[in-house]
Structure formats: C-alpha cells, structure tokens
Design an enzyme around this catalytic site. Sequence first.
Site, PDB file in Angstrom:
ATOM      1  N   GLU A  73       2.825  13.632  -8.623  1.00  0.00           N
ATOM      2  CA  GLU A  73       1.116  13.236  -7.348  1.00  0.00           C
ATOM      3  C   GLU A  73       2.679  13.041  -5.583  1.00  0.00           C
ATOM      4  OE1 GLU A  73      -0.982  14.395  -5.918  1.00  0.00           O
ATOM      5  OE2 GLU A  73      -2.408  13.425  -6.659  1.00  0.00           O
ATOM      6  N   ASP A  74       2.290  13.575  -4.691  1.00  0.00           N
ATOM      7  CA  ASP A  74       2.452  13.217  -3.259  1.00  0.00           C
ATOM      8  C   ASP A  74       1.677  11.721  -3.273  1.00  0.00           C
ATOM      9  OD1 ASP A  74      -0.785  14.089  -3.243  1.00  0.00           O
ATOM     10  OD2 ASP A  74      -0.144  15.298  -1.427  1.00  0.00           O
ATOM     11  N   ASP A 113      -3.943   6.899  -3.292  1.00  0.00           N
ATOM     12  CA  ASP A 113      -4.447   6.644  -2.142  1.00  0.00           C
ATOM     13  C   ASP A 113      -5.768   5.312  -2.647  1.00  0.00           C
ATOM     14  OD1 ASP A 113      -6.836   6.100   0.330  1.00  0.00           O
ATOM     15  OD2 ASP A 113      -5.745   7.826   1.229  1.00  0.00           O
ATOM     16  N   LYS A 147      -0.664   4.118  -1.069  1.00  0.00           N
ATOM     17  CA  LYS A 147      -1.177   3.503  -0.172  1.00  0.00           C
ATOM     18  C   LYS A 147      -1.910   2.134  -0.458  1.00  0.00           C
ATOM     19  CE  LYS A 147      -3.055   6.851   3.304  1.00  0.00           C
ATOM     20  NZ  LYS A 147      -3.650   7.913   3.689  1.00  0.00           N
ATOM     21  N   PHE A 171      -3.676   7.786   7.273  1.00  0.00           N
ATOM     22  CA  PHE A 171      -3.565   8.801   7.128  1.00  0.00           C
ATOM     23  C   PHE A 171      -1.961   9.468   7.610  1.00  0.00           C
ATOM     24  CE2 PHE A 171      -3.559  13.855   7.210  1.00  0.00           C
ATOM     25  CZ  PHE A 171      -4.403  13.561   6.578  1.00  0.00           C
ATOM     26  N   ASP A 207      -0.916  17.972   4.257  1.00  0.00           N
ATOM     27  CA  ASP A 207      -1.868  18.468   5.338  1.00  0.00           C
ATOM     28  C   ASP A 207      -3.168  17.952   5.920  1.00  0.00           C
ATOM     29  OD1 ASP A 207      -3.554  18.322   2.468  1.00  0.00           O
ATOM     30  OD2 ASP A 207      -4.642  19.717   4.251  1.00  0.00           O
ATOM     31  N   ARG A 239       2.043  21.508   6.252  1.00  0.00           N
ATOM     32  CA  ARG A 239       2.705  21.116   4.386  1.00  0.00           C
ATOM     33  C   ARG A 239       4.111  21.237   5.173  1.00  0.00           C
ATOM     34  NH1 ARG A 239      -1.252  20.073   0.735  1.00  0.00           N
ATOM     35  NH2 ARG A 239      -3.477  21.434   0.660  1.00  0.00           N
TER      36      ARG A 239
HETATM   37  P1  XMP Z   1      -7.349   9.500  -3.873  1.00  0.00           P
HETATM   38  O1  XMP Z   1      -8.455   8.583  -2.963  1.00  0.00           O
HETATM   39  O2  XMP Z   1      -8.121  10.065  -5.045  1.00  0.00           O
HETATM   40  O3  XMP Z   1      -7.089  11.241  -3.048  1.00  0.00           O
HETATM   41  O4  XMP Z   1      -6.457   8.551  -4.729  1.00  0.00           O
HETATM   42  C1  XMP Z   1      -5.612  10.871  -3.573  1.00  0.00           C
HETATM   43  C2  XMP Z   1      -5.303  12.994  -2.296  1.00  0.00           C
HETATM   44  O5  XMP Z   1      -6.061  12.452  -1.267  1.00  0.00           O
HETATM   45  C3  XMP Z   1      -4.735  13.364  -0.547  1.00  0.00           C
HETATM   46  N1  XMP Z   1      -4.994  12.016   1.029  1.00  0.00           N
HETATM   47  C4  XMP Z   1      -4.097  12.303   1.827  1.00  0.00           C
HETATM   48  N2  XMP Z   1      -3.492  13.430   2.400  1.00  0.00           N
HETATM   49  N3  XMP Z   1      -2.921  12.387   3.506  1.00  0.00           N
HETATM   50  C5  XMP Z   1      -3.061  13.523   3.342  1.00  0.00           C
HETATM   51  O6  XMP Z   1      -2.436  15.063   3.285  1.00  0.00           O
HETATM   52  C6  XMP Z   1      -2.846  11.611   3.724  1.00  0.00           C
HETATM   53  O7  XMP Z   1      -2.605  10.602   4.618  1.00  0.00           O
HETATM   54  C7  XMP Z   1      -4.129  11.157   2.194  1.00  0.00           C
HETATM   55  N4  XMP Z   1      -3.946  10.350   1.717  1.00  0.00           N
HETATM   56  C8  XMP Z   1      -4.893  10.834   0.763  1.00  0.00           C
HETATM   57  C9  XMP Z   1      -4.359  13.564  -1.186  1.00  0.00           C
HETATM   58  O8  XMP Z   1      -4.482  15.018  -1.230  1.00  0.00           O
HETATM   59  C10 XMP Z   1      -4.035  12.830  -2.658  1.00  0.00           C
HETATM   60  O9  XMP Z   1      -4.124  13.795  -3.471  1.00  0.00           O
HETATM   61 MG    MG Z   2      -2.702  16.214  -3.259  1.00  0.00          MG
END
Ligand code: XMP
Ligand code: MG
Length: 179
Positions: A103-104, A107, A135, A156, A163, A169
């Site tokens: 996963e990228d 959050d 985070k 962010f 993105d 991206r």
């Molecule tokens: P949750 O909150 O469920 O969300 O852990 C994870 C997804 O939220 C997006 N995400 C971000 N995308 N910059 C981004 O471009 C950010 O700082 C960011 N924070 C959350 C992301 O798609 C991730 O999979």
């Molecule tokens: Mg994502």
Amino acid sequence: MKSTIQVHDKHFEVFIEQSVLEKRITALASSINQDYAGKQPLFLAILNGSFMFAAELMKSITVSCEITFLRVSSYQATESTGKVHQILGLSESIENRDIIIIEDIIDTGLTMIEIKKQLLAQNPSSLSVATLFQKPEALKQPIEIEYIGFEIENKFVLGYGLDYDGLGRNLADLYVLSE
Ligand code: XMP
Ligand code: MG
C-alpha cells in the site's frame, strides 16, 4: 526558500527525495527477503497509489514470488455505516498462500483494516502489510503493519504514486503541502 510546484490550486514542496525513498525501500525488501526465506509470497499491490512503490520494492525482492494488482473501490453506504470498501481484481485464490499487501499510505487505517478483514476471510496462511508511508497521528483504530517505510506527520503528501485529485503521481520525489 524552498522551491515549490503547483498542482491544481495548491503549492507543494519536496519532502522526501527519491534517493532516500529508494534506499528505504531496498531495506524493506531485505527484511521481507529474510522473513520469507524458503516461502513463495504473493504480493497484492493496491492500485493506483502503490504502483511506484511496488515496482521499486519488487526489484529488490529475491525470494521466489508472485505479484498481482488490486483496486479498492470505496463509496459512502449510509451516514451511519460510513464507507464501504470492495476489493476488485482478485482472481487468484489466496487460500494457504503467504500474502503481503503493498500500500502507498495508511492514514486513518480504516481502508487497510477492511482490506485485511476481507482477505483473512479467504484463509491465507499468513497476511502482512508493507506500506511506504504511515501517519501515526491520523490512525483511528490500532492496526498491525509489519513493514513501514516512513512514519510521517499528519499532512497531505503527493508524488511517488500519490495524487492530488488525479495529478502528481508521476513525481519522483515525495512532496508535502506548503504552508
Ligand atoms: P485511510 O484513511 O483509510 O486512507 O487509511 C488511506 C487512503 O487515503 C489516501 N490518502 C492520501 N493520498 N496523500 C494522498 O495522495 C495523502 O497524504 C493521503 N492520505 C491518505 C490514499 O489513497 C490511501 O490509500
Ligand atoms: Mg491509495
């Protein structure tokens, strides 16, 4: 003053350079190689955000392995139940496989908690998570994450696969919103 770039209406500055990202990703791959010695894991990369991390990670994975790409669609079901996440694109069986989710960014953690729940229901022999960014301050529920690239502040970020409204991206460094 740091140079900034503009994406849509917002300004971003370099936060973590490509060389630093790549060095850390190589270290994550080494840990995975050690932990999965003698096994044949199946990597599940979550699109779109993880494509760059997944590509860089895989270049340093030396154990025999497979990779496939998933998408998670999310939509608001009702006010009370919140978001529903559905895993799309998983055609292979994960039963009795060693699964590593790529996963990228994690959050709030809610997306990953739901992905893990749905995959565990398909009886893999093991399930672990590799995320490039986390985070910690944003986490809403405790979640076990085996491989974390960077713990970052609750701001962010963009680039290296991530993105802002579709754009950014392709950026090779990680950027953060300028104050
Ligand atoms: P949750 O909150 O469920 O969300 O852990 C994870 C997804 O939220 C997006 N995400 C971000 N995308 N910059 C981004 O471009 C950010 O700082 C960011 N924070 C959350 C992301 O798609 C991730 O999979
Ligand atoms: Mg994502």
